[in-house]
Design an enzyme around this catalytic site. Structure first.
Site, mmCIF file in Angstrom:
data_model
loop_
_atom_site.group_PDB
_atom_site.id
_atom_site.type_symbol
_atom_site.label_atom_id
_atom_site.label_comp_id
_atom_site.label_asym_id
_atom_site.label_seq_id
_atom_site.Cartn_x
_atom_site.Cartn_y
_atom_site.Cartn_z
ATOM 1 N N LYS A 282 18.118 18.775 1.857
ATOM 2 C CA LYS A 282 17.670 17.380 1.980
ATOM 3 C C LYS A 282 18.147 16.630 3.238
ATOM 4 O O LYS A 282 17.426 16.105 3.967
ATOM 5 C CB LYS A 282 18.417 16.687 0.658
ATOM 6 C CG LYS A 282 17.822 16.888 -0.652
ATOM 7 C CD LYS A 282 18.667 16.031 -1.691
ATOM 8 C CE LYS A 282 18.157 16.627 -3.131
ATOM 9 N NZ LYS A 282 18.812 15.891 -4.215
ATOM 10 N N ASP A 283 19.623 16.953 3.797
ATOM 11 C CA ASP A 283 20.060 16.596 4.760
ATOM 12 C C ASP A 283 19.202 17.206 5.916
ATOM 13 O O ASP A 283 18.952 16.699 7.014
ATOM 14 C CB ASP A 283 21.569 16.963 4.969
ATOM 15 C CG ASP A 283 22.345 16.333 4.001
ATOM 16 O OD1 ASP A 283 21.942 15.247 3.415
ATOM 17 O OD2 ASP A 283 23.614 16.829 3.733
ATOM 18 N N ILE A 284 18.571 18.579 6.029
ATOM 19 C CA ILE A 284 18.070 19.139 7.101
ATOM 20 C C ILE A 284 16.704 18.410 6.860
ATOM 21 O O ILE A 284 16.050 17.972 8.210
ATOM 22 C CB ILE A 284 17.689 20.588 6.794
ATOM 23 C CG1 ILE A 284 19.314 21.147 6.931
ATOM 24 C CG2 ILE A 284 16.888 21.261 7.720
ATOM 25 C CD1 ILE A 284 19.283 22.620 6.476
ATOM 26 N N ASN A 287 16.710 15.366 8.867
ATOM 27 C CA ASN A 287 16.861 15.153 10.321
ATOM 28 C C ASN A 287 15.835 16.160 10.772
ATOM 29 O O ASN A 287 15.828 16.457 12.220
ATOM 30 C CB ASN A 287 17.996 16.067 10.537
ATOM 31 C CG ASN A 287 19.504 15.569 10.079
ATOM 32 O OD1 ASN A 287 19.609 14.399 10.178
ATOM 33 N ND2 ASN A 287 20.366 16.369 9.827
ATOM 34 N N GLU A 300 21.253 31.753 -0.821
ATOM 35 C CA GLU A 300 21.789 32.415 -2.268
ATOM 36 C C GLU A 300 22.558 31.803 -2.719
ATOM 37 O O GLU A 300 23.865 31.449 -2.198
ATOM 38 C CB GLU A 300 21.983 34.074 -1.980
ATOM 39 C CG GLU A 300 22.078 34.647 -3.391
ATOM 40 C CD GLU A 300 23.291 34.675 -4.043
ATOM 41 O OE1 GLU A 300 23.577 34.338 -5.054
ATOM 42 O OE2 GLU A 300 24.448 35.214 -3.256
ATOM 43 N N CYS A 334 28.488 35.982 -7.915
ATOM 44 C CA CYS A 334 27.305 35.155 -8.425
ATOM 45 C C CYS A 334 26.385 35.893 -9.285
ATOM 46 O O CYS A 334 25.578 35.189 -10.096
ATOM 47 C CB CYS A 334 26.381 34.766 -7.120
ATOM 48 S SG CYS A 334 26.081 36.173 -5.951
#
Length: 549
Positions: A282-284, A287, A300, A334
Site C-alpha cells: 500500500k505504501d509503495i 508513492n 513470501e 513459514c
C-alpha cells in the site's frame, strides 16, 4: 574496471549440484568442527556490527542488541542502526556503483557468487552455523540445512539459472537481420528486507537481484544481525564490489520508509509477515507518482500449512513426517505444519497414541546441547504470542493433548504442544502462530470431500500442504480440489524442507507473490528485458509492393 571488456569466449558455468549435507553424528569431524566454532564464538561474544556502506563500516552510535534466545541475559552482538543520513548515503552509493556492476561481464559476476558459495560451504561453514545456532536458536541440523547447504545452493543454482535466463533468445530471424534480447537490471535500486528464521534467505534476498546486475539495500532482521553480517562479509571476501550491496540494519519503519520513498526505488524483495507486506504494498502504491517506473514487488509471507491424513495413509510415516514438520525449528518456518486433519479410523486406531508418544520424546533446550530437538523461540514477542494462542485455544474449548507449558526464565522455551479441536475453524486452525503448536481436527472418513473444502477455505494462506494416502484416487482428488490451497504440495512427505533446484518455493493468496525462490522464475522479476533487432541490408525504397499501381 573499464566499462568495456572484451568477450573472447562463450563461457559455461561449472556443473552445479546441491551441497552435500553433513550428519554431525557423535565423533564425526563436522561435529568436532562445529563444537569448536561454538566455543570460540561464545568466548568472544558479544560482537560489534556496523552498517556497511560503500564497502566501509559505518558506526552511527545508535546501538541495539541481538539477544541470544536460549539465554536472553546475554547478547550475541551489539549493532549500529542506520540513521537517515546512513540510508541516504547507502542509496547514493548504490546508484553510483550500478553502472559498473551491471556492465561487469557475466562470467565475472558469476565467479563472485560461485566463490561465495565455496566460502559458505567450506571456510565459513561452522562459523555461519554457530552464529545461526546462537543467534536464531537453531539446532545443528537446522543450521546445517540452512546456513551451510541452502545458502550455498542459492548462490550456485542462482548462477546456473541466470546463465539459462541469458541464453533465452528469439528463435526466429528474418533474412538479413538478427534478433536478440538482453536482460537489463532494474533502473534504480532494490530493497531487500530479510527475516530472522533463515540465514540462507538473508543471503538470497540481496543475492538474487545482485546476480542480474542490480544494486541492493539490505535491511536484515534485528534478530539475525550477526549471521547476516557474516554473509555480507563472505560476499565481500568473494569479490563483491563496494556499494553493490549496502548492509543497513535498523528500525524497519525508518529504513524501509526512506528507501521506498526514493524516486530511484525499483523493487522490493521481502520475506516476513503478511501484515507488513500488505502495508508495504500500500505504501509503495501511495508513492507511485514519485517513481521513475513501476517497482517490482516480490514477497513470501505467512502460512497456515496442513497435513491431510487419508484412511489409506501409512501411519508411521505420517506421524514422523508430522512431528518433524510441526516442531523442527520450533515451528518457526513459514512452511511449518500447524493444522492436521486426520481420518477418524486412523486417529482411533493408534495414530493418536503414537503421535503423542513421539512428541513426548522431543527434548527441549539450548541448541548447544546437540540432543535437543526443540530450541527457543526467537524472542519475547514471539513467546508471548505463542503462549497467548495456546490460552485462546483452551478458552475456545480446545483440548491440550500434550505440552502447553512454557518457561522464559532463562531462554524463550515453549513446549511442543498438540491441541485437539472439534471446531475446524477454531483460532489455532485459522490464524498463523509461528511456534511449536499443532492443532488436530478429526474428520469422519465419509466426510473426506467436505474436509477438502475446509482445508481450502479455512484460512487466507496458501503456502504448503501435504497429502498422506496410499489410495491414488484419493490423492488425486485431494490434489485437484486443493490446487490453489498450496504453492508447494507434497505427497506422503512433510510440508517443510523445500530444496533449491528441486522444489521451487513459494505460495499464493495471502502467502505471497509465488515467484518461486530456488528456481529460474525469481530472476525474471529483477530484470527488464530489452529486445534488439539489427538490420544488415539497407532499403532501396520506402514503398511496399501494395503501394504500386
Amino acid at each position: 574496471m573499464a566499462l568495456y571488456t572484451p568477450q573472447l569466449a562463450s563461457f559455461k558455468v561449472p556443473a552445479i549440484d546441491n551441497e552435500p549435507m553433513r550428519s554431525y553424528a557423535p565423533g564425526s569431524p563436522e561435529r568436532k568442527g562445529l563444537v569448536e566454532a561454538l566455543a570460540e564464538m561464545q568466548k568472544e561474544l558479544p560482537f560489534e556490527v556496523p552498517c556497511i556502506v560503500n564497502g566501509k563500516p559505518v558506526k552511527s552510535g545508535k546501538l541495539a542488541k541481538q539477544p541470544i534466545p536460549a539465554e536472553h541475559a546475554k547478547h550475541l552482538c551489539t549493532y549500529h542502526e542506520a540513521d537517515q543520513a546512513t540510508v541516504a548515503s547507502a542509496i547514493e552509493g548504490a546508484l553510483a556503483a550500478k553502472a559498473e556492476w551491471e556492465a561487469m561481464p557475466w562470467n565475472d559476476r558469476a565467479a563472485i557468487f560461485l566463490k561465495a558459495a565455496d566460502l559458505v560451504s567450506g571456510k565459513y561453514r561452522y562459523k555461519l552455523m554457530a552464529a545461526t545456532m546462537l543467534g536464531q536458536g537453531k539446532n545443528a541440523w537446522q543450521a546445517e540445512i540452512d546456513a551451510a547447504a541452502e545458502l550455498s545452493d542459492f548462490f550456485r543454482f542462482g548462477v546456473k539459472y541466470v546463465e539459462e535466463l541469458y541464453s533465452q533468445q528469439p528463435v526466429k530471424n528474418a533474412p538479413g537481420s538478427w534478433n536478440r534480447v538482453e536482460y537489463r537490471a532494474l533502473e534504480g535500486f532494490v530493497l531487500a528486507v530479510s527475516p530472522f528464521n533463515f540465514t540462507a534467505i538473508g543471503g538470497n534476498l540481496p543475492g538474487t537481484p545482485a546476480l542480474v546486475g542490480n544494486v541492493v539495500l539490505w535491511k536484515p532482521s534485528p534478530t539475525a544481525i550477526y549471521s547476516n553480517y557474516l554473509v555480507y562479509k563472505v560476499l565481500e571476501e568473494a569479490g563483491l564490489p563496494a556499494g553493490v550491496v549496502q548492509f543497513v540494519p535498523g528500525p524497519a519503519e525508518e529504513v524501509v520508509g526512506q528507501a521506498i520513498s526514493h524516486p530511484d526505488f525499483a523493487g522490493l524483495h521481502f520475506t516476513g509477515s503478511t501484515a507488513v507486506f500488505k502495508k508495504l504494498w500500500k505504501d509503495i502504491a501511495t508513492n507511485l507518482d514519485k517513481y521513475k517506473g513501476y517497482p517490482r514487488i516480490v514477497g513470501e509471507t505467512g502460512g497456515k500449512n496442513f497435513h491431510l491424513i487419508h484412511p489409506s495413509a501409512e501411519i508411521k510415516n505420517a506421524i514422523h513426517q508430522s512431528v518433524r514438520a510441526a516442531f523442527e525449528y520450533q515451528g518457526q518456518k513459514c512452511s511449518a505444519l500447524s493444522r492436521l486433519y486426520v481420518a477418524a479410523s486412523v486417529w482411533n486406531n493408534g495414530f493418536k497414541e503414537q503421535l503423542l508418544a513421539e512428541v513426548a520424546k522431543l527434548k527441549v533446550g539450548p541448541p548447544t546441547d546437540f540432543t535437543n530437538f526443540v530450541g527457543p523461540v526467537i524472542g519475547r514477542a514471539a513467546f508471548e504470542k505463542i503462549t497467548g494462542y495456546i490460552k485462546k485455544a483452551k478458552d475456545a474449548g480446545g483440548e491440550i493433548l500434550i505440552g502447553g507449558g512454557a518457561d522464559d526464565s532463562v531462554g524463550y522455551f515453549v513446549q511442543p504442544t498438540v491441541i485437539l479441536t472439534k471446531d475446524p475453524k477454531s483460532v489455532t486452525m485459522v490464524e498463523e502462530i509461528f511456534g511449536p503448536v499443532l492443532t488436530v481436527y478429526v474428520y469422519e472418513d465419509s466426510d473426506y470431500d467436505n474436509t477438502l473444502e475446509l482445508i481450502d477455505k479455512s484460512t487466507p494462506y496458501a503456502l504448503t500442504g501435504s497429502i498422506f494416502a496410499s489410495d491414488r484416487k484419493a490423492l488425486l482428488n485431494a490434489t485437484n480440489r486443493l490446487r490453489n490451497a498450496a504453492g508447494n504440495v507434497y505427497y506422503n512427505e512433510k510440508c517443510t524442507g523445500a530444496v533449491v533446484g528441486q522444489q521451487p518455493f513459494g505460495g499464493a493468496r495471502a502467502s505471497g507473490t509465488n515467484d518461486k525462490a530456488g528456481s529460474i522464475s525469481i530472476f525474471y522479476r529483477f530484470v527488464s528485458a530489452r529486445s534488439i533487432k539489427e538490420n544488415f541490408i539497407g532499403l532501396e525504397d520506402h514503398l511496399y509492393p501494395s503501394n504500386l499501381a
